[in-house]
Structure formats: C-alpha cells, structure tokens
Design a protein around this motif. Structure first.
Motif, short mmCIF file in Angstrom:
data_model
loop_
_atom_site.label_atom_id
_atom_site.label_comp_id
_atom_site.label_asym_id
_atom_site.label_seq_id
_atom_site.Cartn_x
_atom_site.Cartn_y
_atom_site.Cartn_z
N UNK A 1 -5.20 5.75 -17.50
CA UNK A 1 -4.09 5.91 -18.43
C UNK A 1 -3.07 6.93 -17.94
N UNK A 2 -3.30 7.54 -16.80
CA UNK A 2 -2.34 8.49 -16.25
C UNK A 2 -2.37 8.43 -14.73
N UNK A 3 -1.41 7.69 -14.15
CA UNK A 3 -1.39 7.49 -12.71
C UNK A 3 -1.00 8.72 -11.93
N UNK A 4 -0.59 9.80 -12.65
CA UNK A 4 -0.23 11.01 -11.92
C UNK A 4 -1.44 11.91 -11.68
N UNK A 5 -2.61 11.51 -12.19
CA UNK A 5 -3.82 12.26 -11.89
C UNK A 5 -4.09 12.14 -10.39
N UNK A 6 -4.68 13.19 -9.83
CA UNK A 6 -4.97 13.15 -8.40
C UNK A 6 -6.22 12.31 -8.16
N UNK A 7 -6.05 11.12 -7.60
CA UNK A 7 -7.22 10.32 -7.25
C UNK A 7 -6.95 9.65 -5.91
N UNK A 8 -8.00 9.18 -5.25
CA UNK A 8 -7.77 8.41 -4.04
C UNK A 8 -8.36 7.02 -4.24
N UNK A 9 -7.91 6.08 -3.47
CA UNK A 9 -8.32 4.69 -3.66
C UNK A 9 -7.14 3.90 -4.21
N UNK A 10 -7.41 2.66 -4.57
CA UNK A 10 -6.32 1.76 -4.94
C UNK A 10 -6.57 1.20 -6.34
#
Lengths: 279, 607
Positions: free
Chosen positions: B409-418
């Motif tokens: 629900x928040x694409x600005x979170x720091x995550x890796x992957x697609x």
C-alpha cells in the motif's frame, strides 16, 4: 591560526549550550524551550554566589546545581504533556518567559558585569587568545566525554538508553521511567545552568543571554540525531560555516546562512548527520 | 449558491457574534481616542489570530513564524509609504495608491516566503510534526535579522509616520471591526466546509488521510500559504492604520503572543482566538502601562497553565459547560457542531477502466525483500494475486504479513524485488505514494483502528467517499454519497444511526466496522485488509465474510491477513503461507489449510 581558534571557541560555546538540550531531546523527546531561561538562572545564581564571596569556579558549579534542582522540581509539571510534543514546546517556552521575567524583577534588566576566573591572554603559535575561551574549549571536550561515558558505561546511562529505545517496554520490565525522566530533565537543566554560568563572563550579564543561542543550539541538536559525537560534528560544521561567512561578509548574513545550511542539511539527513538516510 | 453559502454559516453564529460585540463594547467603557485605537488594533490582531488558528488549530501546523508574515505586510506598506529624501534620510509619503501597492508587495513577498518555507517543511521525507515548528522558528530569526540589517527598512529603529487618514479614528474603527467580522465569517465557512473537514482530518491523522488518497502535503502547503497571506494582509492594514514598523514586530516574542491568544482563547474554535486576541491585547496594554514586566509574566504563566491543564483553551471549555447547563439531555458523545449530513446510496464508479477477467493477475510479487535495520523481515516473497479472488495471508506472528501489506500500500517503502500492479494498466509499484495507489484503486484497512478521533462517523465517511478528490473550500455537502457495499456495512453495524457520533467514543468493534466501510467506500479494485474481524463478535464476522464474498463476486480483489481459520475456510479462495519472511505454500484453501507444513509452522503441531 586566529580563525581556527575563533571557530573552536564558537564551537565549544555552542556545544556546551546545546548539551543540555541534547540530553532532554535525545532521551525524553522533548524540545525544551525553557533552556534560555534556565541558562539565565544559572548565570545569575553564580553571580549571586560570587557576590557572597564564593570563588568563581565554585560559584558556577553552585549555579548549575541550583538549576538542576529547579529542573527536578519543574519536570512533574510537564509530565502530562509528553504525549503532545507540540504542546511541550509551548509550555516550556511559557516557562522560559516566566523565569526571564522573574529574573528581571529580581535583578533588573540592565546588564551586570560578571568577572570570570581570569581575563588573561595565552599565546599559542604566535597568536594571543583569551585564556578563558581556551579553557572553555577544554571544558567542552571534558563535558562531552564525561557525558558520553555516563551514557555508555554507567547503570544510569543504561536505564536512560532503555527508556529512549522503548519507554513502555522499560516500564514493564521494572524500570522506574518517571524517575529516569526527572533525573534526565534535571541533568539537562543543570547543563543549561552550567552553560549559562560559563558564558556569563564573555559579555555583560543580561536576562536574555540565552535567547540568542536557542536557535543555533536547536539546529545542532536536531542535526546531531541523538548522539553526542553527532553533536560535536554538527557544532563544528555550523560554527565553521558561521565564522567563515561572518569573516567575509557580515554577521547578519552569517546568521542567515547558518539557518539555511542547517535547514538544508536537516532536509537531506532527517535522522542526523552521522546516520545514513535509510537507517 | 448564495443560499448554500449562507446556510454554511450554520445555526448559531449570530449568538456568538453578538457576544463578541458585547465584550468589545464593554471594553470600550470609558471611551476615548486611546481606547478606540486599542480596539482598532485588537481587531487586526483578531484577524491575525484567525490566520494562525486555521493553520495550527485546524490543520495542526504549529507555526512559530506568523509574526514574520504580519511584519512583512507592514514592511511592504512602510516601504511604499516612505521615500528617501535628501541626504539619505527616509521621510513618510503616504497615499492611497502607495498603500495598495505596498499591500500587494507585502502579500507577494509573504506568499513567496510561505511557499519556500512550506516546501521545506512539508514535502520532505521527514513527516516529523516538530519540523514545521523548527523551520518557522528559524524564519523568525532570519526575518528579524534581515529587518535589522536593511538600511532602506530603517534598521533597528524601523519606519514610521506613514499612516493613512490619522484623524479619522472612528471610521477606521468601524472599518476594521467590519474587516474582522468578514474574515471571521469567511473562516467559518471554510472550517465548516468539506475542505475544513479535510484540514481537521490531517490534524488528527495525516497518514490515514494519505491512505484515503489525499495529497496531504499539498493541502498543508495551501493552508499554510493562505494563512500566511491572511496574516500579511492584516499586517499591511495595520501598517496603513498605525504607520509604525520596527524589527521587534517580526520577533519571536510577538509570535509567542499570537500563539498565546490562540491557545488561551481555544485553538480550533475561531471565536476563542478572536476573543483571546481582543481581550489580551486590551488588557495587556492597560496592565503593561502600570506594571511593566508583570504582564509578560502573566502571559507566560497563562500559556503554561492553559497548555498543561486546558489544552482546548477557554472558549470551548466555557461553551461546553454552558451547553451542558442548558441542555442536559444532550448525549456527551455527539459533536456540538451537528453535521446535518445524511447518508445516501449512490452509484459510485470504481477507479476507472474495465473490470479484469477473473483469473488474470492483478499483482505480481517477485523476490521481495524488506528489512528494518539489521532485522530482515521479508526474505524473498513470491506471490501472484488473481482478479476477483479472496486471497488469505496466514503465518505466525512476525512472519511478515503486515509488512507485506505495508509495502503493497506504499511503494515508497524501502524494499527490493519487483512488484507489478495491473489495475488494469500495468504499473510498477516502486515509488508510488499511498495517495497515488489509492487513486489507482488500492484500498487498505489497518490492523488497529486508525481513524480521526475529532471527526464524526459521517464526516469520516464523507472524506472516504470523496476518494482523494480535493473538496472546495466553501462547499459543505449535505449528502454523503457512498456505494451500496459501504452503506450496508454501516447499516449492519448500526453505524448508520450514529453518523453524528465522534469516532473517539466508538467501541472497538464499531471502529473496526468503520475502518472497513471507509476502505470499501474507496471502491478499490484491490483491497488490503489487515485482520478485518479482530475484536468482532461471531455474528459480525459472518456478516463481514458474506460481504467480502459479495465484493469479490463484483470483481474486487481482496487480500486479507487473518488468524481465524474457520473464517478463512468459509470465505477465501486461496491461501498463502508466509513463514520467516518467505512464501512457503500457495494454493486453494482446502489443500493448504490441511497441509502438514501449515500444521507444523502455523498451528504448532509437531511433525
């Protein structure tokens, strides 16, 4: 060489003033706007002590002690505000107004001279510099190291760090968090009082002596990001900027540049200078 | 249109305004030129107090810099109302034209400064509420220093003697009182409008507003700039009336005084701050003359006492006391400002575009990692969510279920992957803000109820139903148009009969229902539900389950986190087991729920 000494002197003064704020903000999450008022109390209390014949250094320590006690008494007043950080700003600023007005009523508004422990000059690498300011640099270093040791190596520091990390959890494992808060606020207040007493000999004493330091001190504390090492870095960065800009333009421009630089740094590194942006 | 605006004024402004006027008249006792002047200035301070109240009391932005905007307005008029005479001395030369020019210049400068400060304060990655206070505090330092340093602005002695019509004090007083009244009524229309609702919602819970699709940073910037312009306008008129300006006007002490008027009067109440400004200004001028320093002492003590003991301020406290005395029957939970809104079922269109064919992928998650410092929570999640299905995420505490929903629900979170969304147009999730995702059609219900405590049920639904479209600042909608599903949740839970009840007084179960209704009212294509039935009774659970099935049948895709296996078996199509940050099994509910792996890692049965 004079420039270097000037930067170091400005940095050490700002560091000493900001330490009390850092302690209170870092551990309690409270922006203590009563800081300038507490500084003034420290300065006037040591003035009063030295007028009664106490030696200057001892008088300064007594002033700091008096403010620490006052801080311990004031902290319960602020207790109900901890869940409302914005309101703490207002309440502590109100406190500062009250304290400053009381000092004016007691001592008057006119500047009073306060003689430091000595006004001699010391020559370093061919440059004569105020001995007192040189001593202040040493005091700043010692205070910073002592506080760092207190936080790192003592039980009190451990408790403080625990409360800082998670207050609810600390309380549930039996830490008396309200006592930690009272002690912390008293320590912060005592440091404010000490810094007031220490800067008192630099210029004639007046009730608003701390107000001018409030904003730079705030900025460095926010930049420090809850670490004393960070505070030292922030203080040196900002003092260097300010002193150099003031040298080449005017002190007014320097004041503005200081604030703008700090704001931009904060915007880029909201977690503090020493921490990575992602952490 | 006019009728609507007038009705926006509400039911009892006449009473309050009469009271304000009565107080003002009472203070005029012993009329004289001095008192008249005092009251005229007080009217302008009232406008200034309203400007800060809109910013701080209603939107929650604690500005310590409003004195600067007031001062900029005054300096603008001063600059154009004076000229450099022979030998570089500055002499007053006021005229109506130069005043208007000065007012305009002041507004322009104040607006530009406010935009800069606002961008710095609100658009950063840090959502720390202290940050705007620090930035505006710094602004007072800069403003004061600049005013001190500029020769054309008179340096430390300032500028003076440029007042307009100094001999028409009565006309000035009437005009300034009228100005205060107009500003007060305008502000009242604003705070009672749907935009005003949004302001209060941002004050109470900014994050939730973002998940409802509102661009909160832009709203805060707009409120801040508008408020700064109002303060600068008051300052400009003050300059034209008083003809005095000096650096202390921009100083932090004056900024504090404005804060004290608002805090003591009652932030978030409009009348309170105005009364606070007028009374404290008149009282202060009288006391200050007799006991200098004592007045500041009183102000400081007042600030401490009000903030610690009466955070709502005097006016709302007195108001609620009086209304309790007059009308004992009124239930304490209901908002004093009755909404006059009604729920209406409406045909609400979804986020746009045709409904996807059932069975096509809506979300494709590939090798997603997320860590908090040294703690790795997601260590490689792979999952495809299909259109129109109910997919249940299960797994022990700490498996990363909520974290995964947070990332979705928040694409600005720091995550890796697609992570790719097809709603139905293909979007890469990375970098999409919650507001943008809401507009794309992603809705979210939080694990713990997370709503607006100061708003009523109806007001909350009103904001949710708008789905992030910004409301007009003068329009107050009477009808809350929500889709049939959300309406049914409200009716089944009994919330429909409580639309005037404050959210803070609802029970846990009702808050959960309201959360769900708010998420569904967004008409999302993909809804993320974190424990939608926690704290609900068995009957309520069954109702929620039936509703979710119906939503899925209508083409909505549901991803939920749930611990209640019976509930999940009854409604979910597929189940994904998350364990230790990885997806272990994904498949039809019947297969996965009975698999040995689930028994082992989730139910804790030994192998």
């Amino acid at each position: 060489m004079l420039t270097v000494l000037n930067v170091l002197s400005a940095a050490s003064i700002l560091f000493v003033v900001a330490l009390g704020l850092e302690v209170v903000l870092g551990i309690m999450g409270v922006i203590n706007m009563a800081h300038p008022g507490l500084m003034a109390v420290g300065a006037y209390a040591s003035l009063e002590a030295s007028r009664r014949g106490v030696g200057t250094v001892l008088a300064m320590l007594l002033g700091a002690l008096a403010v620490a006690v006052a801080g311990a008494l004031l902290e319960p007043l602020l207790r109900r505000l901890y869940s409302r950080p914005l309101d703490t700003i207002l309440a502590t600023w109100g406190l500062s107004l009250v304290i400053t007005q009381l000092i004016i009523l007691a001592f008057g508004q006119a500047p009073v001279p306060f003689d430091g422990p000595g006004d001699g000059l010391t020559t370093i690498a061919g440059t004569a510099f105020s001995s007192y300011r040189l001593a202040l640099i040493g005091v700043a270093v010692v205070l910073g190291l002592a506080l760092q040791a207190l936080v790192r190596f003592t039980r009190a520091g451990l408790l403080a760090r625990a409360v800082m990390a998670n207050e609810d959890l600390s309380r549930s494992v039996g830490v008396n968090t309200s006592r930690v808060r009272t002690t912390t606020f008293a320590l912060g207040a005592g440091l404010a009082g000490l810094s007031g007493a220490l800067i008192a000999p630099l210029a004639p004493l007046e009730p608003y002596l701390g107000v001018g330091y409030l904003i730079p001190a705030f900025l460095v504390v926010l930049l420090a990001g809850r670490s004393i090492g960070g505070l030292a870095v922030a203080v040196v960065v900002l003092s260097t900027t300010q002193t150099l800009v003031a040298l080449h333009t005017s002190s007014i421009v320097a004041g503005i540049v200081l604030v703008v630089v700090a704001m931009l740094l904060l915007r880029l590194r909201p977690q503090g200078l020493l921490r990575g942006a992602a952490a | 249109m006019t009728g609507r605006v007038l009705s926006g004024l509400g039911r009892r402004p006449a009473l309050t305004i009469t009271a304000v006027i009565a107080i003002v008249v009472a203070l005029t006792a012993g009329n004289g030129y001095y008192t008249l002047q005092l009251l005229s200035v007080a009217c302008l301070y009232g406008v200034l107090a309203i400007s800060l109240d809109l910013c701080w009391g209603y939107t929650g932005i604690l500005s310590l810099g409003h004195a600067v905007f007031f001062g900029i307005g005054d300096y603008g008029v001063a600059y154009f109302g004076t000229r450099i005479g022979r030998g570089g001395s500055i002499t007053p030369d006021p005229s109506v034209g130069s005043m208007l020019l000065g007012l305009l210049a002041g507004l322009l400068v104040a607006g530009a400064v406010a935009v800069l400060v606002g961008l710095l304060a609100f658009s950063g990655p840090s959502s720390d509420p202290l940050f705007p206070s620090v930035v505006t505090l710094a602004l007072t330092v800069i403003g004061y220093t600049v005013a001190l340093g500029m020769t054309r602005l008179g340096k430390d002695s300032g500028l003076f003697g440029y007042q307009l019509w100094p001999d028409r004090s009565v006309a000035w007083y009437v005009a300034l009182a009228a100005l205060l009244l107009v500003v007060l009524l305008g502000a009242r229309i604003l705070v009672r409008s749907d935009f005003g609702l949004l302001m209060k919602a941002i004050r109470d819970n900014e994050l939730r507003c973002r998940f409802l699709g509102y661009p909160t940073s832009r709203v805060k910037l707009a409120v801040f700039v508008g408020s700064a312009l109002l303060a600068a306008f008051a300052g400009g008129v003050y300059g034209a009336y008083q003809g005095v300006v000096s650096p202390p006007l921009l100083n932090f002490l004056f900024a504090t005084e404005i804060l004290i008027w608002v805090a003591v009067g009652g932030r978030g109440s409009l009348y309170g701050p105005v009364i606070g400004a007028v009374v404290l200004q008149v009282l202060g001028a009288r006391l200050n003359a007799e006991f200098p320093f004592a007045w500041l002492l009183v102000l400081g003590a007042l600030l401490v006492l009000v903030v610690t003991l009466l955070p709502d301020g005097l006016y709302p406290t007195v108001q609620s006391l009086i209304s309790r005395l007059i009308d004992r029957r009124r239930t304490t939970g209901s908002s004093p400002d009755r909404t006059e809104r009604e729920l209406v079922e409406a045909e609400v269109v979804g986020a746009g575009g045709p409904v996807q064919l059932p069975g096509t992928a809506v979300v494709e998650i590939a090798d997603v990692h997320r860590s908090f410092g040294a703690l790795q929570v997601l260590k490689g999640v792979d999952l495809t969510v299909l259109a129109g299905e109910i997919l249940c995420l299960v797994g022990p505490n700490g498996a990363g279920k909520t974290t995964l929903l947070g990332v979705l629900s928040d694409g600005t979170t720091a995550f890796s992957g697609q992570i790719v969304l097809r709603l139905p147009q293909q979007t890469n999730l990375a970098g999409q803000t919650p507001g943008r995702l809401t507009r794309l059609g992603v809705g979210r219900k939080f694990q713990a109820p997370n709503l607006f405590d100061g708003l009523t049920v109806g007001e909350t639904m009103c904001l949710a139903a708008r789905r992030g479209r910004l409301p007009l600042p003068w329009r107050r909608s009477r009808r809350i148009e929500i889709g049939p599903e959300a309406l049914r949740i409200l009716e089944a839970s009994g919330l429909a009969d409580r639309i005037d009840v404050r959210v803070s007084t609802l029970t846990h179960g009702l808050k959960q229902a309201l959360e769900l209704a708010a998420a569904v009212a967004l008409r999302p294509r993909l809804v993320l539900l974190d424990e939608p039935t926690a704290g609900l009774t068995v009957e309520e659970r069954a109702a929620v389950g039936a509703l979710l099935r119906e939503l899925a049948a209508g083409g909505m895709t549901v991803v939920l986190v749930e611990h209640d296996f019976a509930f999940v078996r009854g409604i979910a199509d597929r189940m994904a087991v998350l364990h230790d940050g990885r997806t272990k099994v994904v498949g039809p509910v019947a297969e996965v729920a009975d698999s040995p792996l689930v028994r082992e890692i989730y139910l804790g049965v030994a192998r």
